[in-house]
Structures are given as structure tokens and as C-alpha cells.
Motif scaffolding. Structure first.
Motif, PDB file in Angstrom:
ATOM      1  N   ALA A 107      18.268  72.942 149.692  1.00 18.14           N
ATOM      2  CA  ALA A 107      18.229  72.834 151.335  1.00 18.14           C
ATOM      3  C   ALA A 107      17.716  72.260 152.111  1.00 18.14           C
ATOM      4  CB  ALA A 107      17.867  74.129 151.083  1.00 18.14           C
ATOM      5  N   ALA A 110      16.769  70.617 156.408  1.00 20.08           N
ATOM      6  CA  ALA A 110      18.001  71.183 157.358  1.00 20.08           C
ATOM      7  C   ALA A 110      17.801  72.520 158.089  1.00 20.08           C
ATOM      8  CB  ALA A 110      19.690  71.521 155.647  1.00 20.08           C
ATOM      9  N   ALA A 111      17.082  73.271 157.162  1.00 19.27           N
ATOM     10  CA  ALA A 111      16.965  73.992 158.067  1.00 19.27           C
ATOM     11  C   ALA A 111      15.465  73.996 159.908  1.00 19.27           C
ATOM     12  CB  ALA A 111      16.327  75.602 157.933  1.00 19.27           C
ATOM     13  N   LYS A 113      16.623  71.251 161.409  1.00 14.61           N
ATOM     14  CA  LYS A 113      17.755  70.459 162.576  1.00 14.61           C
ATOM     15  C   LYS A 113      18.495  71.991 163.335  1.00 14.61           C
ATOM     16  CE  LYS A 113      18.149  66.483 159.957  1.00 14.61           C
ATOM     17  NZ  LYS A 113      17.501  67.023 159.101  1.00 14.61           N
ATOM     18  N   GLU A 114      18.496  72.776 161.748  1.00 13.17           N
ATOM     19  CA  GLU A 114      19.208  74.366 162.943  1.00 13.17           C
ATOM     20  C   GLU A 114      18.494  75.335 164.397  1.00 13.17           C
ATOM     21  OE1 GLU A 114      20.174  75.897 159.468  1.00 13.17           O
ATOM     22  OE2 GLU A 114      21.352  74.927 158.603  1.00 13.17           O
ATOM     23  N   ASN A 291      27.406  80.779 153.756  1.00 11.79           N
ATOM     24  CA  ASN A 291      25.729  80.407 154.624  1.00 11.79           C
ATOM     25  C   ASN A 291      25.627  79.918 156.101  1.00 11.79           C
ATOM     26  OD1 ASN A 291      26.593  78.003 155.578  1.00 11.79           O
ATOM     27  ND2 ASN A 291      26.918  77.500 153.068  1.00 11.79           N
ATOM     28  N   PRO A 293      24.463  77.361 158.043  1.00  9.40           N
ATOM     29  CA  PRO A 293      25.010  76.535 158.628  1.00  9.40           C
ATOM     30  C   PRO A 293      26.424  77.175 158.518  1.00  9.40           C
ATOM     31  CG  PRO A 293      23.835  75.794 156.700  1.00  9.40           C
ATOM     32  CD  PRO A 293      24.232  77.167 156.560  1.00  9.40           C
ATOM     33  N   SER A 294      27.130  77.094 158.173  1.00  9.57           N
ATOM     34  CA  SER A 294      28.985  77.706 158.541  1.00  9.57           C
ATOM     35  C   SER A 294      29.161  78.679 159.394  1.00  9.57           C
ATOM     36  CB  SER A 294      29.335  78.146 157.068  1.00  9.57           C
ATOM     37  OG  SER A 294      29.446  76.763 155.961  1.00  9.57           O
ATOM     38  N   TRP A 296      27.097  80.035 161.819  1.00 12.05           N
ATOM     39  CA  TRP A 296      25.622  79.743 162.921  1.00 12.05           C
ATOM     40  C   TRP A 296      26.493  78.898 163.876  1.00 12.05           C
ATOM     41  CZ3 TRP A 296      21.164  80.788 162.628  1.00 12.05           C
ATOM     42  CH2 TRP A 296      19.891  79.753 164.297  1.00 12.05           C
TER      43      TRP A 296
END
Length: 311
Positions: A107, A110-111, A113-114, A291, A293-294, A296
Motif C-alpha cells: 500500500a 497511497a491512502a 492521496k485518497e 478494496n 480505492p476501487s 471509493w
């Protein structure tokens, strides 16, 4: 300090055993724990999501331990529980499930950015020591048992159990007063984990998010509410799939109806949980990986706009 004050606080649950509680829960705002023994050696349960929050946590730990924590346990790989690993001293050994190590490395950051926030200068650091099923840490005078209970919330959930003190650090196997999420793990596994935790009969429980439970009655109430929640999602999934609704359509319809959990925060998680329930209870084939990201965009659609964090 209490939950209603809005600031992080230490709460002693047994002699030398503390919850580090961070109101108001939610995305990237988790709870941690500190376990000390007669020698004032410390085991830390989880870290948190930002440099500021982790420095505050470590300052509290320094106030009750005689030295830096010997060990830090990651209850699973999600960033709100692991981003602070990089602020731990190199002398602190980080322990976690072998899939938690893989998840932290995969991971990365990456979080950030989310869920934008002031994360500070984060450094990814995975667990140094890993295991698969159970591991016991021997502190002076009592054991600390690490028990794998996943897949449930994630693929690598570990509960931290103190059998002598009857205190359980559940990580995100338990949420107190908010929507849980089991999309990346298993709905059926999440309910099984709740049963396993109930069988331990803890007298205090620290959920991954929300107020700590300080009595057996409180623990039973929170676990019972979560079991009821799983049953609700399960029934909604079967009914909605039979009606030809997608998980998002089912979640949107439920939000406009008599959803008994409408007052719990993070209601956007319902769509994620329905995706997992569809997979486990029907022949549904998801069009995207299950998951965060997919899914969101679907959570944002259900939420009705951008999802924020108080991290």
C-alpha cells in the motif's frame, strides 16, 4: 479527559494497561493501546495516521513506561494503524501477521492521496517479526497473546488478548458506535470473530474506533450491536440481489428507508459491506477489486459528496 472532550486521552483499563482513545473515530482516526509491566517495559498496540498524532501518542507512552517500547503490535495493515510505525525507535520491534507486512509494503502511502490531511513526514515501516496463527509475548508477570481472527475486517486481523487482566485490544474487529467495514476481509469471518471475542469474555475492550468498553456488560452490548449489524447487511444483500439491485443501488435505497443504523457515522461503508455480502451469499461477480480505492467513487456517491477525515 473523556470521549466527549474531543481530544486523545489515555484510559487505564487494568493496572498498567491503557487504551489510547482518539475521538471522534472515523477515517484515519483510530485507537491504540499501551501495556506495561512491573519493570515498566511497554508494548504498544498499533500506531496512528499522522506525524502529529504519533508524536502525541509516543509522548503519552513515554510518560508511563521507563523506556522506549520493546514491542509494537500492528493489529492489521491499514494505514491508520501503521503509518506511525516509522516514528518508532529502531530498537522497538514491530510484530504483525505476515499478510500485514505484505499489505504495508504494497500500500505504501497511497491512502494519503485518497484522504488528504496533514500527514507530516511519513516513512513506511512494515512489521519486523511476523506470524500466522498465534504468538505470545511474555512480559514480567503475565502473557500477552496475539490471536489471528481474520479474514474479517481485513485479511490479517490480530486481536491482542491479556487473559489475566481480561482486556482485549480488538483493532478493527470491533467498532464502537460506528459502521464497521469488512469489504477487504469477510462478512462471515467478521461475525465469526465477534463470536470468538465474545467467548473470551473480556471485561474491557478497546475497539479500533470509538469509545473503549470498561465492563463486561458494555463489551457484550457492543459485540451484540455489531452482530446485529452483520445480520442486517446479510439480509439486505440477499433481498436486494434477488430484486436485481447493484450494491450501490441497494445501499441508496436502504438509506432512504428504515435503515436502523442511519445514525451511525461513516454510513458510506454500507456499499462496501454489501459488495462483500453479495460475493459471499450470492453468485455476484464484482466488476472491480473489493478494496477501498476501487470502491471509493461508490462511497462518495452514497455519501453525497467528498468524504473527509479529521486526521
Amino acid at each position: 479527559m473523556t470521549w466527549d472532550d474531543g481530544s486523545p486521552y489515555l484510559q487505564e483499563l487494568a493496572t498498567g494497561v491503557y487504551a489510547y482513545v482518539q475521538p471522534a473515530g472515523g477515517w484515519m482516526v483510530n485507537n491504540c493501546g499501551v501495556i506495561t509491566d512491573a519493570a515498566r517495559d511497554a508494548v504498544l498496540v498499533d500506531t496512528t495516521s499522522t506525524e502529529k498524532r504519533n508524536r502525541a501518542l509516543l509522548a503519552e507512552v513515554a510518560g508511563i513506561g521507563a523506556r522506549d517500547p520493546k514491542v509494537a503490535v500492528n493489529t492489521h495493515h491499514h494505514p491508520d494503524h501503521t503509518y506511525g510505525n516509522g516514528f518508532l525507535p529502531t530498537t522497538t520491534t514491530i510484530v504483525g501477521h505476515h499478510l500485514a507486512r505484505e499489505g504495508v509494503l504494497r500500500a505504501g502511502l497511497a491512502a494519503t492521496k485518497e484522504l488528504p490531511a496533514d500527514y507530516g513526514r511519513l516513512v513506511v515501516r512494515p512489521p519486523d517479526v511476523t506470524f500466522s496463527e498465534r504468538l505470545t509475548l511474555h512480559m514480567e508477570g503475565f502473557p500477552v497473546e496475539l490471536i489471528t481472527m481474520g479474514p474479517a475486517h481485513s485479511t490479517n486481523d490480530v486481536a491482542v488478548w491479556l487473559p489475566e487482566q481480561k482486556v482485549l485490544f480488538a483493532g478493527d474487529l470491533a467498532f464502537s458506535g460506528g459502521h464497521p467495514i469488512f469489504m477487504e476481509g469477510s462478512m462471515l469471518g467478521f461475525k465469526a470473530a465477534l463470536g470468538t471475542m465474545r467467548d473470551l469474555a473480556p471485561e474491557a475492550l478497546v475497539p479500533g474506533h470509538g469509545p473503549a468498553c470498561r465492563s463486561g456488560e458494555e463489551v457484550a452490548r457492543v459485540l451484540g450491536e455489531l452482530e446485529g449489524y452483520v445480520d442486517y447487511i446479510s439480509a439486505l444483500a440477499v433481498e436486494s440481489y434477488a430484486a436485481g439491485l447493484t450494491p450501490l443501488e441497494a445501499a441508496q435505497k436502504a438509506a432512504q428507508g428504515d435503515d436502523p443504523y442511519r445514525d451511525w457515522p461513516e454510513g458510506e461503508r454500507v456499499v462496501c459491506n454489501l459488495h462483500r455480502a453479495y460475493v459471499e451469499l450470492t453468485d455476484y461477480e464484482p466488476s472491480v477489486p473489493l478494496n477501498i480505492p476501487s470502491l471509493w467513487p461508490e462511497m462518495v456517491a452514497l455519501h453525497g459528496g467528498p468524504i473527509g477525515t479529521h486526521a
